[in-house]
Design a protein around this motif. Structure first.
Motif, PDB file in Angstrom:
ATOM      1  N   THR A 121      45.914  39.853  45.932  1.00 13.07           N
ATOM      2  CA  THR A 121      44.503  40.082  45.675  1.00 13.07           C
ATOM      3  C   THR A 121      44.261  41.555  45.387  1.00 13.07           C
ATOM      4  O   THR A 121      45.022  42.423  45.818  1.00 13.07           O
ATOM      5  CB  THR A 121      43.629  39.662  46.873  1.00 13.07           C
ATOM      6  N   PHE A 122      43.173  41.833  44.649  1.00 12.61           N
ATOM      7  CA  PHE A 122      42.733  43.211  44.472  1.00 12.61           C
ATOM      8  C   PHE A 122      41.225  43.225  44.279  1.00 12.61           C
ATOM      9  O   PHE A 122      40.613  42.219  43.909  1.00 12.61           O
ATOM     10  CB  PHE A 122      43.456  43.891  43.295  1.00 12.61           C
ATOM     11  N   ASP A 123      40.639  44.390  44.544  1.00 13.24           N
ATOM     12  CA  ASP A 123      39.194  44.561  44.404  1.00 13.24           C
ATOM     13  C   ASP A 123      38.857  44.661  42.912  1.00 13.24           C
ATOM     14  O   ASP A 123      39.264  45.610  42.246  1.00 13.24           O
ATOM     15  CB  ASP A 123      38.761  45.832  45.127  1.00 13.24           C
ATOM     16  N   PRO A 124      38.110  43.700  42.352  1.00 14.69           N
ATOM     17  CA  PRO A 124      37.848  43.718  40.910  1.00 14.69           C
ATOM     18  C   PRO A 124      36.952  44.858  40.454  1.00 14.69           C
ATOM     19  O   PRO A 124      36.830  45.105  39.252  1.00 14.69           O
ATOM     20  CB  PRO A 124      37.176  42.365  40.667  1.00 14.69           C
ATOM     21  N   SER A 177      41.309  33.227  40.679  1.00 11.28           N
ATOM     22  CA  SER A 177      39.990  32.873  41.200  1.00 11.28           C
ATOM     23  C   SER A 177      39.323  34.112  41.802  1.00 11.28           C
ATOM     24  O   SER A 177      39.989  35.098  42.129  1.00 11.28           O
ATOM     25  CB  SER A 177      40.081  31.763  42.246  1.00 11.28           C
ATOM     26  N   TYR A 178      38.008  34.034  41.925  1.00  7.85           N
ATOM     27  CA  TYR A 178      37.198  35.105  42.520  1.00  7.85           C
ATOM     28  C   TYR A 178      36.890  34.706  43.954  1.00  7.85           C
ATOM     29  O   TYR A 178      36.380  33.617  44.213  1.00  7.85           O
ATOM     30  CB  TYR A 178      35.913  35.291  41.722  1.00  7.85           C
ATOM     31  N   LEU A 179      37.196  35.597  44.912  1.00  9.13           N
ATOM     32  CA  LEU A 179      37.060  35.291  46.332  1.00  9.13           C
ATOM     33  C   LEU A 179      36.020  36.222  46.961  1.00  9.13           C
ATOM     34  O   LEU A 179      36.315  37.378  47.261  1.00  9.13           O
ATOM     35  CB  LEU A 179      38.410  35.472  47.038  1.00  9.13           C
ATOM     36  N   PRO A 180      34.789  35.767  47.171  1.00  7.96           N
ATOM     37  CA  PRO A 180      33.752  36.627  47.753  1.00  7.96           C
ATOM     38  C   PRO A 180      34.067  37.011  49.202  1.00  7.96           C
ATOM     39  O   PRO A 180      34.454  36.163  50.005  1.00  7.96           O
ATOM     40  CB  PRO A 180      32.488  35.756  47.671  1.00  7.96           C
ATOM     41  N   ASP A 181      33.909  38.294  49.510  1.00  9.15           N
ATOM     42  CA  ASP A 181      34.061  38.839  50.862  1.00  9.15           C
ATOM     43  C   ASP A 181      35.285  38.255  51.568  1.00  9.15           C
ATOM     44  O   ASP A 181      35.208  37.776  52.711  1.00  9.15           O
ATOM     45  CB  ASP A 181      32.791  38.571  51.682  1.00  9.15           C
ATOM     46  N   ASP A 188      35.069  41.533  48.289  1.00  7.17           N
ATOM     47  CA  ASP A 188      35.360  40.572  47.218  1.00  7.17           C
ATOM     48  C   ASP A 188      36.722  40.892  46.609  1.00  7.17           C
ATOM     49  O   ASP A 188      37.084  42.058  46.447  1.00  7.17           O
ATOM     50  CB  ASP A 188      34.296  40.637  46.127  1.00  7.17           C
ATOM     51  N   ARG A 189      37.452  39.850  46.233  1.00  8.32           N
ATOM     52  CA  ARG A 189      38.775  40.044  45.653  1.00  8.32           C
ATOM     53  C   ARG A 189      39.001  39.062  44.497  1.00  8.32           C
ATOM     54  O   ARG A 189      38.435  37.965  44.464  1.00  8.32           O
ATOM     55  CB  ARG A 189      39.878  39.825  46.702  1.00  8.32           C
ATOM     56  N   LEU A 190      39.851  39.494  43.551  1.00  6.12           N
ATOM     57  CA  LEU A 190      40.412  38.579  42.561  1.00  6.12           C
ATOM     58  C   LEU A 190      41.796  38.183  43.041  1.00  6.12           C
ATOM     59  O   LEU A 190      42.591  39.051  43.448  1.00  6.12           O
ATOM     60  CB  LEU A 190      40.528  39.243  41.192  1.00  6.12           C
ATOM     61  N   LEU A 191      42.079  36.902  43.022  1.00  9.42           N
ATOM     62  CA  LEU A 191      43.420  36.411  43.327  1.00  9.42           C
ATOM     63  C   LEU A 191      44.207  36.359  42.028  1.00  9.42           C
ATOM     64  O   LEU A 191      43.829  35.665  41.077  1.00  9.42           O
ATOM     65  CB  LEU A 191      43.354  35.025  43.961  1.00  9.42           C
ATOM     66  N   VAL A 192      45.296  37.119  41.979  1.00  3.32           N
ATOM     67  CA  VAL A 192      46.111  37.231  40.775  1.00  3.32           C
ATOM     68  C   VAL A 192      47.370  36.394  40.940  1.00  3.32           C
ATOM     69  O   VAL A 192      47.979  36.365  42.020  1.00  3.32           O
ATOM     70  CB  VAL A 192      46.503  38.706  40.528  1.00  3.32           C
ATOM     71  N   GLU A 193      47.759  35.733  39.863  1.00  2.00           N
ATOM     72  CA  GLU A 193      49.037  35.017  39.834  1.00  2.00           C
ATOM     73  C   GLU A 193      49.963  35.726  38.852  1.00  2.00           C
ATOM     74  O   GLU A 193      49.568  36.054  37.726  1.00  2.00           O
ATOM     75  CB  GLU A 193      48.844  33.557  39.420  1.00  2.00           C
ATOM     76  N   TRP A 194      51.179  35.967  39.288  1.00  2.00           N
ATOM     77  CA  TRP A 194      52.213  36.636  38.484  1.00  2.00           C
ATOM     78  C   TRP A 194      53.337  35.642  38.259  1.00  2.00           C
ATOM     79  O   TRP A 194      54.123  35.366  39.164  1.00  2.00           O
ATOM     80  CB  TRP A 194      52.720  37.849  39.243  1.00  2.00           C
ATOM     81  N   ARG A 195      53.402  35.073  37.083  1.00  2.00           N
ATOM     82  CA  ARG A 195      54.458  34.106  36.759  1.00  2.00           C
ATOM     83  C   ARG A 195      55.686  34.885  36.305  1.00  2.00           C
ATOM     84  O   ARG A 195      55.736  35.408  35.193  1.00  2.00           O
ATOM     85  CB  ARG A 195      53.960  33.134  35.693  1.00  2.00           C
ATOM     86  N   LEU A 196      56.681  34.929  37.158  1.00  2.00           N
ATOM     87  CA  LEU A 196      57.749  35.917  37.037  1.00  2.00           C
ATOM     88  C   LEU A 196      58.617  35.749  35.799  1.00  2.00           C
ATOM     89  O   LEU A 196      59.170  36.729  35.299  1.00  2.00           O
ATOM     90  CB  LEU A 196      58.625  35.880  38.292  1.00  2.00           C
ATOM     91  N   ALA A 197      58.757  34.523  35.302  1.00  2.00           N
ATOM     92  CA  ALA A 197      59.583  34.294  34.117  1.00  2.00           C
ATOM     93  C   ALA A 197      58.765  34.244  32.837  1.00  2.00           C
ATOM     94  O   ALA A 197      59.323  34.029  31.755  1.00  2.00           O
ATOM     95  CB  ALA A 197      60.382  32.992  34.274  1.00  2.00           C
ATOM     96  N   ASP A 198      57.462  34.450  32.930  1.00  2.37           N
ATOM     97  CA  ASP A 198      56.599  34.454  31.747  1.00  2.37           C
ATOM     98  C   ASP A 198      57.036  35.586  30.808  1.00  2.37           C
ATOM     99  O   ASP A 198      57.229  36.723  31.252  1.00  2.37           O
ATOM    100  CB  ASP A 198      55.154  34.670  32.193  1.00  2.37           C
ATOM    101  N   PRO A 199      57.222  35.304  29.517  1.00  2.00           N
ATOM    102  CA  PRO A 199      57.623  36.367  28.584  1.00  2.00           C
ATOM    103  C   PRO A 199      56.681  37.566  28.603  1.00  2.00           C
ATOM    104  O   PRO A 199      57.133  38.708  28.451  1.00  2.00           O
ATOM    105  CB  PRO A 199      57.601  35.660  27.226  1.00  2.00           C
TER     106      PRO A 199
END
Length: 373
Positions: A216-219, A238-242, A258-269
């Motif tokens: 997560t990180f603060d958007p 997704s957006y996660l309030p507080d 508030d945070r954004l949940l980030v997905e990092w698909r490791l094999a994505d080109p």
């Protein structure tokens, strides 16, 4: 057939297998004086007669049997190709991690001993200046995470710890990891130490069969949005309030978390290119020149302005964030809280409706693809 073939040689091997088994299925060539033999590369013993089962003469070979054998053989080839692709991904990730660390002038290593873990605790204290009753993570918990095989790593320059990153395995089991906290001392900001830590984390995870990392990180923090979305090619999920509640540290102040949940698909080109230093950069100025709708902007006083519908062109929206929300929290708390509410309404609402963040311009713009009707 599913999966991906990673080389011309693997493709040719599949074609040879297909040809050989098709020859068996159609039987002897009309007018031929003797039955043909269908040889399969790597098969021991003499080649089988067309129309004959290897178990003995006079037994017909059913299409079901040969089809099943073909499926198994092609499945083996696909599995080998997938394994080769995974190995190549791991190798390139390891190379990228080494290059990123060298470029930033640090050495990165996993941490297991209490003195090292205590240094991580102290480092995070220097970065966040948290409420003493609510540190980002404790030495004892770091010890437990590391002992259980999770990711705890430190970045060192001239023997001094200048950054650290901590993550733990997550659902689905054996496939995912959540990166809980990462930080770099202020004196090393701008030297890509955080980038080197994340690229190291990716290589570590791939080596253990992990295919995705979330965090997560603060958007509202412009530089973090640029780092996570442009430099690393992460994609908000997704957006996660507080999300954490009140954190009461020097960075977050008394603002909602508030945070954004980030997905990092490791094999994505796209991720592989990003980790090699080839970043996909958004150009908000060009998009605005093309007439893209601005969903959230700032007025002359720096306050957020939510735009009404103006006949948007295309499926793309731009959402602005202030250049330095951390300074704004210290100097103009009500302004910062107004931005939090506006971003939650606009970006949070769009993501909840199925929109997708496709990029971030360093000047402070999210690029969002609207949900399809």
């Amino acid at each position: 057939m599913t999966g991906h073939l990673t080389s011309l040689g693997e493709f040719r091997l599949v074609r040879r297998l297909e040809s050989a088994w098709a020859w068996r299925l159609r039987g002897p060539v009309p007018g031929a004086g003797r039955p043909h033999r269908a040889a399969i590369a790597g098969q021991p013993g003499p080649a089988a007669l067309v129309g004959q089962d290897e178990t003995g003469p006079g037994r017909s070979v059913s299409h079901t049997k040969t089809g099943g054998a073909l499926t198994r053989m092609l499945g083996d080839v696909t599995e080998q190709a997938t394994t080769a692709s995974a190995a190549r991904c791991r190798d390139t990730a390891t190379l990228a991690a080494g290059r990123a660390a060298a470029a930033s002038g640090v050495q990165i290593r996993g941490l297991t001993e209490i003195p090292d873990l205590q240094q991580v605790f102290e480092l995070y204290g220097q970065i966040w200046h948290p409420d003493p009753t609510n540190p980002p993570i404790t030495t004892e918990f770091l010890r437990a995470l590391s002992h259980a095989g999770n990711y705890v790593a430190g970045a060192y320059r001239d023997g001094e710890m200048v950054g650290a990153c901590v993550g733990f395995f997550a659902e689905p089991t054996g496939q995912a990891m959540h990166s809980h906290v990462a930080g770099v001392v202020a004196s090393m900001r701008g030297r890509n130490v955080g980038f080197a830590l994340k690229v190291h984390q990716r290589a570590w995870a791939l080596d253990r069969g992990i295919s995705a990392i979330t965090w997560t990180f603060d958007p509202l923090v412009c530089r973090n949005a640029y780092f996570n979305l442009a430099k690393l090619a992460g994609r908000p999920h997704s957006y996660l309030p507080d999300f954490y509640g009140k954190m009461n540290d020097q960075i977050n102040g008394d603002d909602d978390s508030d945070r954004l949940l980030v997905e990092w698909r490791l094999a994505d080109p796209a991720v592989e290119r990003a980790c090699a230093g080839r970043h996909a950069l958004a150009d908000a100025a060009a998009l605005r020149a093309d007439g893209v709708t601005v969903a959230l902007d700032a007025d002359d006083g720096g306050m957020p302005v939510i735009a009404g519908p103006r006949g948007p062109k295309g499926d793309t929206l731009l959402i602005r964030v202030p250049p330095d929300i951390e300074a704004m929290r210290l100097e103009a708390g009500p302004h910062a809280r107004a931005w939090r509410a506006a971003l939650r309404q606009v970006l949070g609402g769009l993501l909840a409706a199925g929109a997708e963040v496709t990029g971030f311009d360093r000047a402070g713009w999210y690029v969002v693809r609207k949900p399809r009707p």
